[in-house]
Design a protein around this motif. Structure first.
Motif, PDB file in Angstrom:
ATOM      1  N   ALA A  93      11.531  23.702 -81.107  1.00  0.00           N
ATOM      2  CA  ALA A  93      12.009  23.369 -79.765  1.00  0.00           C
ATOM      3  C   ALA A  93      11.708  21.914 -79.461  1.00  0.00           C
ATOM      4  O   ALA A  93      10.767  21.321 -80.005  1.00  0.00           O
ATOM      5  CB  ALA A  93      11.360  24.266 -78.710  1.00  0.00           C
ATOM      6  N   HIS A 140      21.070  22.850 -80.924  1.00  0.00           N
ATOM      7  CA  HIS A 140      21.448  24.218 -81.283  1.00  0.00           C
ATOM      8  C   HIS A 140      22.047  24.295 -82.680  1.00  0.00           C
ATOM      9  O   HIS A 140      21.880  25.301 -83.381  1.00  0.00           O
ATOM     10  CB  HIS A 140      22.426  24.758 -80.253  1.00  0.00           C
ATOM     11  CG  HIS A 140      21.776  25.095 -78.944  1.00  0.00           C
ATOM     12  ND1 HIS A 140      22.476  25.536 -77.848  1.00  0.00           N
ATOM     13  CD2 HIS A 140      20.472  25.055 -78.557  1.00  0.00           C
ATOM     14  CE1 HIS A 140      21.642  25.758 -76.844  1.00  0.00           C
ATOM     15  NE2 HIS A 140      20.415  25.457 -77.254  1.00  0.00           N
ATOM     16  N   GLU A 145      15.553  25.092 -79.932  1.00  0.00           N
ATOM     17  CA  GLU A 145      15.703  25.236 -78.495  1.00  0.00           C
ATOM     18  C   GLU A 145      15.626  23.853 -77.847  1.00  0.00           C
ATOM     19  O   GLU A 145      14.942  22.964 -78.343  1.00  0.00           O
ATOM     20  CB  GLU A 145      14.593  26.110 -77.903  1.00  0.00           C
ATOM     21  CG  GLU A 145      14.707  27.574 -78.234  1.00  0.00           C
ATOM     22  CD  GLU A 145      13.731  28.418 -77.422  1.00  0.00           C
ATOM     23  OE1 GLU A 145      12.988  27.844 -76.591  1.00  0.00           O
ATOM     24  OE2 GLU A 145      13.712  29.642 -77.618  1.00  0.00           O
ATOM     25  N   HIS A 147      14.847  22.305 -73.955  1.00  0.00           N
ATOM     26  CA  HIS A 147      14.457  22.512 -72.574  1.00  0.00           C
ATOM     27  C   HIS A 147      14.673  21.201 -71.823  1.00  0.00           C
ATOM     28  O   HIS A 147      14.260  20.131 -72.294  1.00  0.00           O
ATOM     29  CB  HIS A 147      13.000  22.936 -72.481  1.00  0.00           C
ATOM     30  CG  HIS A 147      12.715  24.272 -73.108  1.00  0.00           C
ATOM     31  ND1 HIS A 147      11.912  25.220 -72.501  1.00  0.00           N
ATOM     32  CD2 HIS A 147      13.127  24.829 -74.280  1.00  0.00           C
ATOM     33  CE1 HIS A 147      11.850  26.291 -73.269  1.00  0.00           C
ATOM     34  NE2 HIS A 147      12.571  26.073 -74.367  1.00  0.00           N
ATOM     35  N   ASP A 209      24.188  24.420 -71.468  1.00  0.00           N
ATOM     36  CA  ASP A 209      23.659  25.581 -72.185  1.00  0.00           C
ATOM     37  C   ASP A 209      22.217  25.329 -72.627  1.00  0.00           C
ATOM     38  O   ASP A 209      21.878  25.434 -73.813  1.00  0.00           O
ATOM     39  CB  ASP A 209      24.546  25.891 -73.393  1.00  0.00           C
ATOM     40  CG  ASP A 209      24.213  27.222 -74.038  1.00  0.00           C
ATOM     41  OD1 ASP A 209      23.638  28.090 -73.347  1.00  0.00           O
ATOM     42  OD2 ASP A 209      24.532  27.390 -75.232  1.00  0.00           O
ATOM     43  N   ASP A 211      18.053  25.946 -72.822  1.00  0.00           N
ATOM     44  CA  ASP A 211      17.212  27.122 -73.037  1.00  0.00           C
ATOM     45  C   ASP A 211      16.094  27.228 -72.016  1.00  0.00           C
ATOM     46  O   ASP A 211      15.528  28.308 -71.831  1.00  0.00           O
ATOM     47  CB  ASP A 211      16.611  27.072 -74.451  1.00  0.00           C
ATOM     48  CG  ASP A 211      17.687  27.054 -75.514  1.00  0.00           C
ATOM     49  OD1 ASP A 211      18.287  28.107 -75.764  1.00  0.00           O
ATOM     50  OD2 ASP A 211      17.949  25.969 -76.073  1.00  0.00           O
ATOM     51  N   TRP A 277      18.544  34.200 -68.237  1.00  0.00           N
ATOM     52  CA  TRP A 277      17.886  34.015 -69.528  1.00  0.00           C
ATOM     53  C   TRP A 277      17.240  32.637 -69.691  1.00  0.00           C
ATOM     54  O   TRP A 277      16.524  32.400 -70.658  1.00  0.00           O
ATOM     55  CB  TRP A 277      18.898  34.226 -70.656  1.00  0.00           C
ATOM     56  CG  TRP A 277      20.045  33.255 -70.629  1.00  0.00           C
ATOM     57  CD1 TRP A 277      20.100  32.032 -71.236  1.00  0.00           C
ATOM     58  CD2 TRP A 277      21.287  33.423 -69.943  1.00  0.00           C
ATOM     59  NE1 TRP A 277      21.306  31.422 -70.971  1.00  0.00           N
ATOM     60  CE2 TRP A 277      22.058  32.257 -70.194  1.00  0.00           C
ATOM     61  CE3 TRP A 277      21.835  34.434 -69.158  1.00  0.00           C
ATOM     62  CZ2 TRP A 277      23.340  32.090 -69.668  1.00  0.00           C
ATOM     63  CZ3 TRP A 277      23.113  34.265 -68.650  1.00  0.00           C
ATOM     64  CH2 TRP A 277      23.847  33.118 -68.899  1.00  0.00           C
ATOM     65  N   VAL A 278      17.470  31.723 -68.759  1.00  0.00           N
ATOM     66  CA  VAL A 278      16.883  30.385 -68.871  1.00  0.00           C
ATOM     67  C   VAL A 278      15.429  30.445 -68.427  1.00  0.00           C
ATOM     68  O   VAL A 278      15.125  30.855 -67.313  1.00  0.00           O
ATOM     69  CB  VAL A 278      17.670  29.360 -68.028  1.00  0.00           C
ATOM     70  CG1 VAL A 278      16.936  28.025 -67.991  1.00  0.00           C
ATOM     71  CG2 VAL A 278      19.070  29.176 -68.600  1.00  0.00           C
ATOM     72  N   TRP A 458      21.378  34.299 -81.745  1.00  0.00           N
ATOM     73  CA  TRP A 458      20.909  32.918 -81.629  1.00  0.00           C
ATOM     74  C   TRP A 458      20.428  32.412 -82.984  1.00  0.00           C
ATOM     75  O   TRP A 458      20.717  31.294 -83.389  1.00  0.00           O
ATOM     76  CB  TRP A 458      19.813  32.850 -80.579  1.00  0.00           C
ATOM     77  CG  TRP A 458      18.866  31.689 -80.632  1.00  0.00           C
ATOM     78  CD1 TRP A 458      17.515  31.742 -80.782  1.00  0.00           C
ATOM     79  CD2 TRP A 458      19.186  30.297 -80.530  1.00  0.00           C
ATOM     80  NE1 TRP A 458      16.978  30.486 -80.790  1.00  0.00           N
ATOM     81  CE2 TRP A 458      17.991  29.571 -80.624  1.00  0.00           C
ATOM     82  CE3 TRP A 458      20.386  29.599 -80.357  1.00  0.00           C
ATOM     83  CZ2 TRP A 458      17.940  28.186 -80.571  1.00  0.00           C
ATOM     84  CZ3 TRP A 458      20.338  28.204 -80.302  1.00  0.00           C
ATOM     85  CH2 TRP A 458      19.124  27.511 -80.402  1.00  0.00           C
ATOM     86  N   ARG A 500      18.591  34.869 -77.750  1.00  0.00           N
ATOM     87  CA  ARG A 500      18.117  33.652 -77.115  1.00  0.00           C
ATOM     88  C   ARG A 500      16.720  33.807 -76.534  1.00  0.00           C
ATOM     89  O   ARG A 500      15.978  32.826 -76.390  1.00  0.00           O
ATOM     90  CB  ARG A 500      19.082  33.257 -75.979  1.00  0.00           C
ATOM     91  CG  ARG A 500      20.426  32.753 -76.427  1.00  0.00           C
ATOM     92  CD  ARG A 500      20.349  31.362 -77.002  1.00  0.00           C
ATOM     93  NE  ARG A 500      20.107  30.337 -76.031  1.00  0.00           N
ATOM     94  CZ  ARG A 500      21.040  29.688 -75.360  1.00  0.00           C
ATOM     95  NH1 ARG A 500      22.322  29.977 -75.544  1.00  0.00           N
ATOM     96  NH2 ARG A 500      20.730  28.735 -74.506  1.00  0.00           N
TER      97      ARG A 500
END
Length: 516
Positions: A93, A140, A145, A147, A209, A211, A277-278, A458, A500
């Motif tokens: 990430a 992606h 990931e 953020h 989109d 995460d 889902w975020v 994912w 995800r």
């Protein structure tokens, strides 16, 4: 899994995880084949779960872009290089700063383009591209990931050199902004200022989109002093007077804390209403209050920047907390393990605790420099706590140079085996379906196509049994074909899909015949 000790590498991208519930021992030696005696199949390895991330800071061009005014091609090249390096080090990430100071590292309908991109506020990159859309796509593509990191109330950073544009909040809505020291700040005590920042962040949640949404430790600003060394109070007299007039009961400090609390709670709710889902995370100053735990001394973030970060965790408003534990293990008054243990105890909802590490200290000189072993030891301390499941490194610059030794040490010793981000089960979601595997051949090579009936894949986890040992790989979900040369065909292939939110679905297994 974090907390179960060091994972032993058996070769590039190979991991055998020892877990007492599944088997009793493992080693790095391949089994010795004896003619006529079939070898027992080794236990199928369980995936390591660990959040491995780094901050990519854009304010003052700390990490990216390296300077303002680079061409679009150069900006893209630099960002790709950062993401490639993140993958090479073993991260899963990145946390990209998209709003340094009421400006945008993306195409915003609300705020101006950041001067850290082009050198002039509200001038877009030329040729045009949207840096955040590009970053999301490239991250992606690599199975990383991403953020989006926001500073919620800083309106103009002290390093700014370009004049504010007409769209900047200090020009468009000057009544929301306060001058404090060398910087400008939105006033958290003004409901309009809070709503403004909420709108900025939720716009990104809705259009990109991403995460996760990530806030740093700046809410009310850190205190500044005048020429005589006297602390200057934040200039919020007008909003404080309005609060008193409305019937507020309590101290000014309590009121300031309540303003931040209300913002955090409203943002948490807004994110989930927009995209459930975020994930939502905050990286507060690592000490909540001195004396918590008893040995801890230092800055009182609760009393001086009005950040009741413990409350946000205790109330379950965040999905992860990344306290900035920027001190050494052996420093008793700000002990890394003591502080980590305290944060773990303040977590009734079982949210992710992913401490932040001051990895850039390995790049400093003199007494401020840390040996790379300090960072490795801190990651091992985190792993030794069952309820701590990852680390975030400040900043990506510290991992870009082999000369600092931090990056190669992490890559070869601690992040050498692939890892999945821990599950975020409280946000719901379904586990992906069992994959369907199709085996084909092309020019003597074996092809495996992976598909699922749903579109929520994912990542793929691929475990292959090769010459008596398991090899584990993680691939991004958009990849649906894996090719194996005819000379190195695996004996067994096991594939599972991951959502995800880190939920791994049931696996599909294929036993392959020997020979071409």
């Amino acid at each position: 899994m974090p907390g179960s000790g060091t994972f032993k590498a058996l070769g590039p991208y190979i991991s055998i995880v020892c877990a007492a519930l599944f088997f009793t021992s493992c080693g790095s030696q391949r089994p010795v084949r004896q003619v006529g005696v079939p070898l027992p199949e080794p236990p199928v390895p369980q995936m390591q779960r660990e959040f491995r991330a780094a901050w990519i800071a854009t304010v003052a061009n700390i990490d990216w872009p390296s300077r303002p005014g680079l061409s679009t091609t150069a900006q893209k090249m630099e960002l790709r290089r950062l993401l490639e390096r993140a993958r090479a080090v073993g991260l899963n990430a990145v946390i990209l700063q998209v709003r340094p100071a009421a400006d945008a590292m993306y195409d915003s309908p609300i705020e101006p383009w950041s001067e850290y991109l082009t050198g002039t506020m509200d001038v877009p990159p030329k040729p045009y591209y949207d840096p955040l859309a590009f970053a999301v796509e490239e991250a992606h593509r690599r199975g990383l990931e991403i953020h989006a990191w926001f500073n919620p109330f800083r309106a103009l950073h002290r390093t700014a050199t370009a004049p504010p544009s007409a769209r900047h909040v200090s020009v468009a809505f000057p009544e929301l902004v306060r001058d404090y020291g060398e910087q400008k700040w939105l006033d958290p005590g003004d409901p309009r200022a809070r709503d403004y920042s909420l709108a900025v962040i939720l716009d990104v949640v809705g259009r990109y989109d991403i995460d996760g949404v990530h806030l740093d430790d700046y809410f009310y600003p850190y205190e500044v002093t005048d020429d005589d060394g006297v602390t200057v109070d934040f200039p919020d007299d007008s909003t404080w007077a309005a609060a008193i007039e409305s019937g507020l009961v309590g101290s000014r400090k309590d009121w300031r804390r309540s303003n931040v609390d209300r913002f955090v709670e409203d943002l948490a709710r807004g994110i989930k209403e927009t995209k459930p889902w975020v994930r939502f995370g905050i990286s507060p100053f690592g000490i909540w209050r001195p004396g918590h735990p008893p040995q801890i001394e230092g800055f009182d973030a609760y009393d001086r920047i009005y950040a009741d970060s413990r409350k946000w965790l205790v109330n379950g408003w965040v999905d992860y907390m990344t306290p900035q534990l920027y001190w050494e293990i052996e420093k008793k008054e700000q002990s890394y393990p003591a502080l980590l243990d305290w944060w773990l105890e303040q977590n009734p909802y079982g949210r992710h605790i992913w401490p932040g590490n001051f990895t850039s200290r390995v790049m400093m000189t003199g007494a401020r420099q840390w040996a790379p072993t300090e960072i490795l030891d801190q990651v091992l301390v985190t792993r030794s706590r069952d309820r701590a499941t990852g680390n975030v490194h400040f900043s990506m610059k510290s991992l870009m140079r082999d000369s600092s030794a931090a990056a190669p040490a992490l890559a070869s010793q601690l992040y050498d085996a692939p890892s999945l981000v821990p599950e975020t089960g409280w946000l719901g979601g379904l586990r992906p379906a069992r994959p369907e595997l199709t085996v084909d051949s092309l020019r003597g090579n074996m092809l495996i196509e992976m598909t699922t009936p749903s579109s929520d894949t994912w990542l793929w986890v691929i475990r292959t049994l090769e010459e008596g040992r398991w090899v584990v790989n993680i691939l991004p979900g958009w990849k649906q074909l894996v090719e194996y040369p005819g000379t190195s065909r695996p004996e067994v292939v096991i594939v599972s899909a991951v959502s995800r939110l880190g939920l791994e679905g049931p696996a599909q297994r294929i036993d392959l015949p020997a020979g071409p």
